[in-house]
Design an enzyme around this catalytic site. Structure first.
Site, short mmCIF file in Angstrom:
data_model
loop_
_atom_site.label_atom_id
_atom_site.label_comp_id
_atom_site.label_asym_id
_atom_site.label_seq_id
_atom_site.Cartn_x
_atom_site.Cartn_y
_atom_site.Cartn_z
N LYS A 43 31.09 -9.20 -4.52
CA LYS A 43 32.46 -8.70 -4.54
C LYS A 43 33.47 -9.76 -4.95
CE LYS A 43 31.67 -4.89 -1.39
NZ LYS A 43 30.36 -5.12 -0.72
C1 LIG Z 1 29.50 -4.06 -0.81
C2 LIG Z 1 28.09 -4.42 -0.76
C3 LIG Z 1 27.09 -3.53 -1.21
C4 LIG Z 1 27.42 -2.13 -1.66
O1 LIG Z 1 28.16 -2.10 -2.86
P1 LIG Z 1 28.87 -0.74 -3.28
O2 LIG Z 1 29.61 -1.08 -4.53
O3 LIG Z 1 29.81 -0.39 -2.17
O4 LIG Z 1 27.81 0.27 -3.47
C5 LIG Z 1 25.79 -3.97 -1.20
N1 LIG Z 1 25.45 -5.19 -0.76
C6 LIG Z 1 26.37 -6.06 -0.31
C7 LIG Z 1 25.92 -7.39 0.19
C8 LIG Z 1 27.71 -5.71 -0.29
O5 LIG Z 1 28.60 -6.57 0.16
#
Ligand SMILES: *Cc1c(COP(=O)(O)O)cnc(C)c1O
Length: 433
Positions: free
Chosen positions: A107
């Site tokens: 993210k």
């Molecule tokens: C946010 C997150 C996900 C899921 O991603 P999405 O875009 O919400 O499907 C998976 N793994 C980790 C470690 C995350 O932080």
């Protein structure tokens, strides 16, 4: 480029407005009016381009006139300040490591990109200050806190479910200070997300504050996530492994996988997408039954994916014009229990000495399940977080010691600061202060 609301009951807006608003006034998610495939020769020769050039080509049409090209290139350069290695795990199975950024989860990419877009809008126009309001099930909060720290004209308020994020995740979102505040909610992630959605519709509050979101509902958080699908493809292509590439994406709100599907729409030759989930199985169930039934989220060891009503699934449906038959040709989704996840972590570690975190392990399981029936594929599962972010579960499952990277140790040593809230009224009170 204009964006329309997927609830079809709000005016079209430009990129800038979509980023500043977050969610459309009719509570719909914004979606680009058109997605124009990239030139065929660009895709054919894609391995000749630098990552920054590829990212620029990919995102350019979605930003349109709202940010000049030279500024957009600078934003991309500052976003892509870390590596995206593709690691071979076993024959035909690769992992794309997305955890080399400041908070060690994927993210960081979207958060950094979005923060810099807002920073640009703030510098170049007489905008009032923006408050970014974000709900996190774990990693969003830290990435947003780090991505936005010190960005002028932007305040960040993060809601997280008390006791349902890992210690390191909690420290990452509660220790930065400056323009970042963490609100600890007595509830689950869906409660946090609901409160955020309610706040966006609260006219009284909106008169008082310019609110936007930094969840993957925000187009500036969501779309840059397509970059690394391109990068991974290029890495495989340079090794002569780019035939029949499939991606397995550990999914919660389904923003990451949906961004990959936009890359596909732009012409990236990806054969299939696998949305791997933990026991929060709303989407796998939908593919089986044809009925989309949101559920309350269930706590699991891959808690960043504990989502019972994935907000971006509606965008995935739009990408295939709401045609479930068409969707199934490009997209599968499988759910796995915590028990299976731990077993997979052990299997990966035993076979290749690779330490996967629980989210990556769910991705691995989805890939294995798909490639059992499709053995000719080259599979890539996304490793969405560094194992250190789920230290307890990784160390206890694998009986290994995970080295703590410097940037994580630095936050562990800091003091947590949060404000407890119980319901929407308390959130509103806080925001009206
Ligand atoms: C946010 C997150 C996900 C899921 O991603 P999405 O875009 O919400 O499907 C998976 N793994 C980790 C470690 C995350 O932080």
């Amino acid at each position: 480029m204009n964006y329309f609301s997927l609830n079809n009951n709000a005016p079209k807006v430009s990129f800038k407005e979509a980023v500043i608003k977050g969610l459309a006034p009719d509570r719909g998610l914004y979606f680009p009016e058109e997605i124009t495939p990239l030139p065929e020769d660009f895709i054919r020769d894609i391995e000749k381009y630098e990552p920054e050039e590829i990212a620029f080509k990919a995102i350019e049409q979605f930003v349109g006139e709202d940010i000049p090209n030279d500024e957009l290139k600078r934003i991309i350069k500052e976003t892509l300040c870390f590596d995206f290695p593709v690691v071979n795990i076993e024959e035909g199975v690769y992992t794309l490591e997305l955890f080399h950024g400041p908070t060690m989860a994927f993210k960081d990419v979207g958060a950094r990109f979005m923060a810099r877009c807002l920073g640009y809008f703030d510098r170049n126009e007489e905008e009032n200050d923006v408050t970014v309001l974000v709900a996190t099930s774990g990693d969003t909060g830290g990435a947003v806190a780090s991505g936005f720290l010190g960005v002028e004209g932007v305040k960040v308020v993060i809601l997280y479910p008390s006791g349902k994020v890992s210690d390191i995740q909690e420290k990452q979102l509660t220790t930065l200070g400056q323009n970042i505040t963490a609100l600890e909610v007595d509830g689950v992630f869906d409660d946090c997300q609901d409160m955020v959605k309610t706040a966006f519709l609260d006219e009284e509050l909106k008169k008082y504050r310019n609110l936007t979101s930094a969840n993957s509902i925000n187009v500036a958080r969501w779309l840059p996530q397509m970059f690394y699908f391109f990068f991974a493809y290029v890495t495989l292509k340079r090794q002569g492994k780019a035939e029949n590439v499939v991606f397995s994406v550990p999914s919660g709100n389904f923003g990451n996988i949906c961004a990959g599907m936009v890359a596909h729409k732009l012409g990236l030759p990806i054969q299939h997408f696998i949305a791997s989930t933990n026991s929060n199985d709303t989407v796998p169930e939908y593919l089986e039954t044809g009925i989309y039934e949101p559920k309350a989220s269930k706590p699991t060891i891959s808690n960043a994916m504990d989502v019972g009503d994935p907000s971006n699934f509606i965008r995935i449906q739009k990408l295939v014009n709401n045609d479930i038959t068409k969707l199934k040709t490009l997209f599968s989704s499988f759910s796995f229990t915590d028990k299976a996840t731990k077993k997979a972590m052990k299997e990966i570690h035993k076979n290749s000495e690779y330490v996967a975190d629980p989210h990556g392990a769910v991705g691995y399981l989805g890939l294995k399940k798909y490639s059992k029936d499709n053995p000719e594929t080259t599979g890539v599962f996304l490793e969405t977080a560094h194992p250190v972010k789920f230290l307890d579960i990784v160390e206890s499952t694998l009986s290994v010691k995970v080295d703590i990277p410097e940037q994580i140790q630095a936050v562990i040593d800091k003091e947590k600061e949060s404000v407890l809230i119980n319901d929407y009224n308390e959130l509103k009170e806080f925001l009206m202060k």
